[in-house]
Design an enzyme around this catalytic site. Sequence first.
Site, PDB file in Angstrom:
ATOM      1  N   ARG A 173       0.751  -1.141  -0.173  1.00 62.02           N
ATOM      2  CA  ARG A 173      -0.129   0.002  -0.099  1.00 62.02           C
ATOM      3  C   ARG A 173       0.920   1.275   0.073  1.00 62.02           C
ATOM      4  O   ARG A 173       0.792   2.436  -0.729  1.00 62.02           O
ATOM      5  CB  ARG A 173      -0.871  -0.147   1.101  1.00 62.02           C
ATOM      6  CG  ARG A 173      -2.194  -0.713   0.865  1.00 62.02           C
ATOM      7  CD  ARG A 173      -2.125  -2.069   0.093  1.00 62.02           C
ATOM      8  NE  ARG A 173      -3.679  -2.593   0.046  1.00 62.02           N
ATOM      9  CZ  ARG A 173      -4.102  -3.380   1.137  1.00 62.02           C
ATOM     10  NH1 ARG A 173      -3.549  -3.464   2.162  1.00 62.02           N
ATOM     11  NH2 ARG A 173      -5.312  -3.773   0.753  1.00 62.02           N
ATOM     12  N   ASP A 202      -0.249  -5.971  -4.210  1.00 63.38           N
ATOM     13  CA  ASP A 202      -1.633  -5.520  -3.829  1.00 63.38           C
ATOM     14  C   ASP A 202      -2.005  -4.497  -5.151  1.00 63.38           C
ATOM     15  O   ASP A 202      -1.348  -4.301  -6.054  1.00 63.38           O
ATOM     16  CB  ASP A 202      -1.848  -4.806  -2.538  1.00 63.38           C
ATOM     17  CG  ASP A 202      -3.152  -5.303  -1.894  1.00 63.38           C
ATOM     18  OD1 ASP A 202      -4.204  -4.865  -2.451  1.00 63.38           O
ATOM     19  OD2 ASP A 202      -3.100  -5.619  -0.769  1.00 63.38           O
ATOM     20  N   HIS A 276      -7.067  -8.375  -4.910  1.00 62.66           N
ATOM     21  CA  HIS A 276      -6.011  -7.493  -4.581  1.00 62.66           C
ATOM     22  C   HIS A 276      -4.993  -7.435  -5.680  1.00 62.66           C
ATOM     23  O   HIS A 276      -3.810  -7.218  -5.227  1.00 62.66           O
ATOM     24  CB  HIS A 276      -5.277  -7.879  -3.247  1.00 62.66           C
ATOM     25  CG  HIS A 276      -6.337  -7.464  -2.042  1.00 62.66           C
ATOM     26  ND1 HIS A 276      -6.343  -6.092  -1.558  1.00 62.66           N
ATOM     27  CD2 HIS A 276      -7.048  -8.031  -1.192  1.00 62.66           C
ATOM     28  CE1 HIS A 276      -7.191  -6.289  -0.554  1.00 62.66           C
ATOM     29  NE2 HIS A 276      -7.931  -7.346  -0.408  1.00 62.66           N
ATOM     30  N   ASP A 353      -7.873 -13.238  -0.072  1.00 63.25           N
ATOM     31  CA  ASP A 353      -8.654 -12.514   0.622  1.00 63.25           C
ATOM     32  C   ASP A 353      -9.488 -11.440  -0.443  1.00 63.25           C
ATOM     33  O   ASP A 353      -8.972 -10.785  -1.326  1.00 63.25           O
ATOM     34  CB  ASP A 353      -8.101 -11.626   1.879  1.00 63.25           C
ATOM     35  CG  ASP A 353      -6.918 -10.628   1.123  1.00 63.25           C
ATOM     36  OD1 ASP A 353      -6.167 -11.030   0.223  1.00 63.25           O
ATOM     37  OD2 ASP A 353      -6.851  -9.602   1.843  1.00 63.25           O
ATOM     38  N   GLU A 354     -10.799 -11.057   0.131  1.00 56.77           N
ATOM     39  CA  GLU A 354     -11.335 -10.184  -0.241  1.00 56.77           C
ATOM     40  C   GLU A 354     -11.679 -10.084  -1.756  1.00 56.77           C
ATOM     41  O   GLU A 354     -11.448  -9.132  -2.139  1.00 56.77           O
ATOM     42  CB  GLU A 354     -10.921  -8.877   0.452  1.00 56.77           C
ATOM     43  CG  GLU A 354     -11.216  -8.671   1.688  1.00 56.77           C
ATOM     44  CD  GLU A 354     -10.174  -7.461   2.426  1.00 56.77           C
ATOM     45  OE1 GLU A 354     -10.809  -6.917   3.457  1.00 56.77           O
ATOM     46  OE2 GLU A 354      -9.424  -7.022   1.993  1.00 56.77           O
ATOM     47  N   TRP A 420      -7.943 -14.512   9.741  1.00 59.87           N
ATOM     48  CA  TRP A 420      -8.078 -13.062  10.060  1.00 59.87           C
ATOM     49  C   TRP A 420      -9.547 -12.557  10.520  1.00 59.87           C
ATOM     50  O   TRP A 420      -9.761 -11.716  11.094  1.00 59.87           O
ATOM     51  CB  TRP A 420      -7.547 -12.256   8.881  1.00 59.87           C
ATOM     52  CG  TRP A 420      -8.268 -12.095   7.685  1.00 59.87           C
ATOM     53  CD1 TRP A 420      -8.372 -13.128   6.790  1.00 59.87           C
ATOM     54  CD2 TRP A 420      -8.985 -11.131   7.249  1.00 59.87           C
ATOM     55  NE1 TRP A 420      -9.306 -12.732   5.868  1.00 59.87           N
ATOM     56  CE2 TRP A 420      -9.690 -11.468   6.056  1.00 59.87           C
ATOM     57  CE3 TRP A 420      -9.205  -9.877   7.800  1.00 59.87           C
ATOM     58  CZ2 TRP A 420     -10.493 -10.412   5.464  1.00 59.87           C
ATOM     59  CZ3 TRP A 420     -10.074  -8.872   7.046  1.00 59.87           C
ATOM     60  CH2 TRP A 420     -10.855  -9.352   5.914  1.00 59.87           C
ATOM     61  N   TYR A 445      -4.934  -6.529  14.723  1.00 57.47           N
ATOM     62  CA  TYR A 445      -5.046  -5.641  13.604  1.00 57.47           C
ATOM     63  C   TYR A 445      -4.119  -4.456  13.839  1.00 57.47           C
ATOM     64  O   TYR A 445      -4.639  -3.432  14.600  1.00 57.47           O
ATOM     65  CB  TYR A 445      -6.131  -5.622  12.852  1.00 57.47           C
ATOM     66  CG  TYR A 445      -6.379  -6.695  11.788  1.00 57.47           C
ATOM     67  CD1 TYR A 445      -5.589  -7.946  11.778  1.00 57.47           C
ATOM     68  CD2 TYR A 445      -6.721  -6.136  10.375  1.00 57.47           C
ATOM     69  CE1 TYR A 445      -5.744  -8.670  10.902  1.00 57.47           C
ATOM     70  CE2 TYR A 445      -6.546  -7.080   9.430  1.00 57.47           C
ATOM     71  CZ  TYR A 445      -6.051  -8.233   9.557  1.00 57.47           C
ATOM     72  OH  TYR A 445      -6.072  -9.223   8.552  1.00 57.47           O
ATOM     73  N   ASP A 447      -3.287  -1.947  12.193  1.00 52.57           N
ATOM     74  CA  ASP A 447      -3.893  -0.884  11.350  1.00 52.57           C
ATOM     75  C   ASP A 447      -4.776   0.060  12.096  1.00 52.57           C
ATOM     76  O   ASP A 447      -5.028   1.034  11.757  1.00 52.57           O
ATOM     77  CB  ASP A 447      -4.230  -1.160   9.955  1.00 52.57           C
ATOM     78  CG  ASP A 447      -5.278  -2.242  10.034  1.00 52.57           C
ATOM     79  OD1 ASP A 447      -5.386  -3.131  10.774  1.00 52.57           O
ATOM     80  OD2 ASP A 447      -6.047  -2.169   8.900  1.00 52.57           O
ATOM     81  N   TRP A 491      -1.361  -3.378   8.151  1.00 47.61           N
ATOM     82  CA  TRP A 491      -1.791  -2.847   6.912  1.00 47.61           C
ATOM     83  C   TRP A 491      -1.433  -1.350   6.699  1.00 47.61           C
ATOM     84  O   TRP A 491      -1.663  -0.468   7.728  1.00 47.61           O
ATOM     85  CB  TRP A 491      -3.219  -3.309   6.725  1.00 47.61           C
ATOM     86  CG  TRP A 491      -3.470  -4.687   6.917  1.00 47.61           C
ATOM     87  CD1 TRP A 491      -4.059  -5.072   7.779  1.00 47.61           C
ATOM     88  CD2 TRP A 491      -3.424  -5.539   5.807  1.00 47.61           C
ATOM     89  NE1 TRP A 491      -4.300  -6.663   7.571  1.00 47.61           N
ATOM     90  CE2 TRP A 491      -3.769  -6.761   6.259  1.00 47.61           C
ATOM     91  CE3 TRP A 491      -2.783  -5.655   4.392  1.00 47.61           C
ATOM     92  CZ2 TRP A 491      -3.590  -7.806   5.816  1.00 47.61           C
ATOM     93  CZ3 TRP A 491      -2.588  -6.859   3.775  1.00 47.61           C
ATOM     94  CH2 TRP A 491      -3.265  -8.006   4.299  1.00 47.61           C
ATOM     95  N   THR A 492      -1.048  -0.855   5.836  1.00 50.22           N
ATOM     96  CA  THR A 492      -0.434   0.504   5.597  1.00 50.22           C
ATOM     97  C   THR A 492      -1.247   1.365   4.832  1.00 50.22           C
ATOM     98  O   THR A 492      -0.468   2.231   4.296  1.00 50.22           O
ATOM     99  CB  THR A 492       1.042   0.401   4.944  1.00 50.22           C
ATOM    100  OG1 THR A 492       1.179   0.051   3.855  1.00 50.22           O
ATOM    101  CG2 THR A 492       2.122  -0.499   6.114  1.00 50.22           C
ATOM    102  N   GLU A 493      -2.412   1.088   4.383  1.00 49.04           N
ATOM    103  CA  GLU A 493      -3.272   1.960   3.467  1.00 49.04           C
ATOM    104  C   GLU A 493      -2.898   3.377   4.375  1.00 49.04           C
ATOM    105  O   GLU A 493      -2.960   4.399   3.550  1.00 49.04           O
ATOM    106  CB  GLU A 493      -4.898   1.769   3.809  1.00 49.04           C
ATOM    107  CG  GLU A 493      -5.043   0.671   2.722  1.00 49.04           C
ATOM    108  CD  GLU A 493      -5.252  -0.527   3.556  1.00 49.04           C
ATOM    109  OE1 GLU A 493      -4.471  -0.958   4.520  1.00 49.04           O
ATOM    110  OE2 GLU A 493      -6.137  -1.473   3.311  1.00 49.04           O
TER     111      GLU A 493
END
Length: 641
Positions: A173, A202, A276, A353-354, A420, A445, A447, A491-493
């Site tokens: 990210r 990602d 992703h 994921d997702e 997760w 988490y 983040d 996570w680094t958004e």
Amino acid sequence: MKKLISFTLVILWCMLAVSQTEQVAIIPAPVSMSTQAGHFGLPKIIKVEAPNRPELKPALTLFSDKLKTTTGAEVNITAVENSSNTVRLILNKSPNSTIGKEGYDLKVTPAGITVRANEPAGLFYGIQTLWQLLPKEIEGQKSNKKIKWQAPCVTIEDYPRFAWRGLMFDVARHFFTKEQVERYIDDMVKYKFNLLHMHLTDDEGWRIEIKSLPNLTKVGAWNVKKVGYFGTFSAPTPDEPRDYGGFYSQDDIRELVKYAKERFVNILPEIDVPGHSLAAVVSYPELSCTPGADKYHVRSGEEIMDWSHGQPPVALVDNTLCPANEKVYDFLDKVLTEVAQLFPFGYIHMGGDECPKNYWEKSDAIKSLMQKEGLKNMEEVQSYFEKRLEKIVESKGKKFMGWDEILEGGLAPDAIVMSWRGIKGGIEAARQQHQVVMSPTTFVYLDYMQADRVMEPHVYATLRLKTCYQFEPVPDSVDAKYIMGGQANLWTEQVYNMRHAQYMTWPRALAIAECVWSPKDKKNWNDFEARTEQHFARLDAAETKYDPAVYDPIFKASKTADGKLQIEMSTEIDGLDIHYSFDNSFPDKFYPKYTQPLIPPKDAVEMKVITYRGDNPLGRMTVMSIQEMQRRADRKRSDDE
Ligand code: ACM
């Protein structure tokens, strides 16, 4: 009189022993530790006895460099065994089965320091504990001859509860340089983490050079620099330069792997597919099911998903690889050939994921795949993909691992699940006799915000230190043999730089470290919290940023029976005084002390709050608007949304 003198001496001796006990603050808490009276003072010439083992060499260099830098002593390393050596690092001739591969025995006496272990890793962890017995200045970069360089006398036996003690660093990210990742490793090993999971790909960037697929880093590693709240950024315009990001060359990766190994850390690479994957799709648009993917761009934080329907999200651009396209499997084969060669660790994480399915639903290629393979729904389509992927990973001699979505539609035969979305995925995988790493949002988490949203850069959830500390990797219903361990994820958004990456990680990673290393019955919040406060000073000395959120007030807004706003305050840790104002001025200890729920004065606009311990202000000056409190009371919501 004589009796009185010896009685007084005994009392003084006991007080000394107690005060030294108070100073000892080891995180994670050792399996067993006893403190004795007295201490060992480091001499001007420190003789370190160590076995001649190549895997220990770099750790010994680190050991002597740190001692030299901070104490100013001369450090001589010798393989010659001599009971008068200052520090003796000894490998057991006949292994001590209790302490296993990573455990150690550490003894500090007035005559010297001895660490015994079965393996070099154990000696390394013994050394990490030894640092925590020395003054905090040992964590600095300056020579400090005025300090009394001494360690209290202790006897410690210690070994980890879990073999998998991980931290995940999302370098996709926002890109973090090789040197920054190395710094992250330096910090994590102090607390005996042994696994760094690197989220390498990602929608916002592909971060690892794949020589057979050069576009991945020529195109896929770059986007437009934006700051603000990631996810809400304006769509990039053609004139905005795509020069933000970066990637690790294969030489960088080799250096990182070596750096980590020298510190007894394995690196788990993650290539996140089939969702992703926008950076890969932009680099090679033929990997998409969707016509027009050649017009896509690597994401710069603009909105590309609709999360309003829950999981899986609905994609606004198709960020997936196409499971119905043979080219995708050729692509993944090429990627995995190189990844498997670069990372010696036995596992490769393939994400999963997702993954949005709305574009697959529209694809003719997916429809014919479903017909041909008898797949009933989109979950089975993803499961088909994951099973093929597992075979590719295994063909490279590695074990296949993924986020818990890989359970949906049927788990690949030997897959390892990283749970997760809570622990239920892990429970189900273990029920199916698969190995599991627990990494639930609810406890680990990193983040998420650590305090009230009025104090922190905004993220959609809060996870306080105290909650992290409640992390238990083995659910009651599960056979512990399936749980490899636990891992916290950064996570680094919303993490734009390294100082903030540290701030988000610490002190929560201290709690996670204790949850994955220390025996369950050793855990004690009050004791941990007191040790954590001592480690704040060590983090300061190391110039590692951390969030002091434990000192901040926690607000609770509700309504009285007659509809008035009522504000309650508390703190995560005991023994703090909360002082407040409603008149916009900055409170200190002379302001009213919070003792009972408050009804704000009729026209008050904001309250300001600060915490004290005794005469010392501890928390940050917190400003809470009455409107925000009213909003929370009306919507019966807390600070975590
Ligand atoms: C995840 O947090 N999406 C694994």
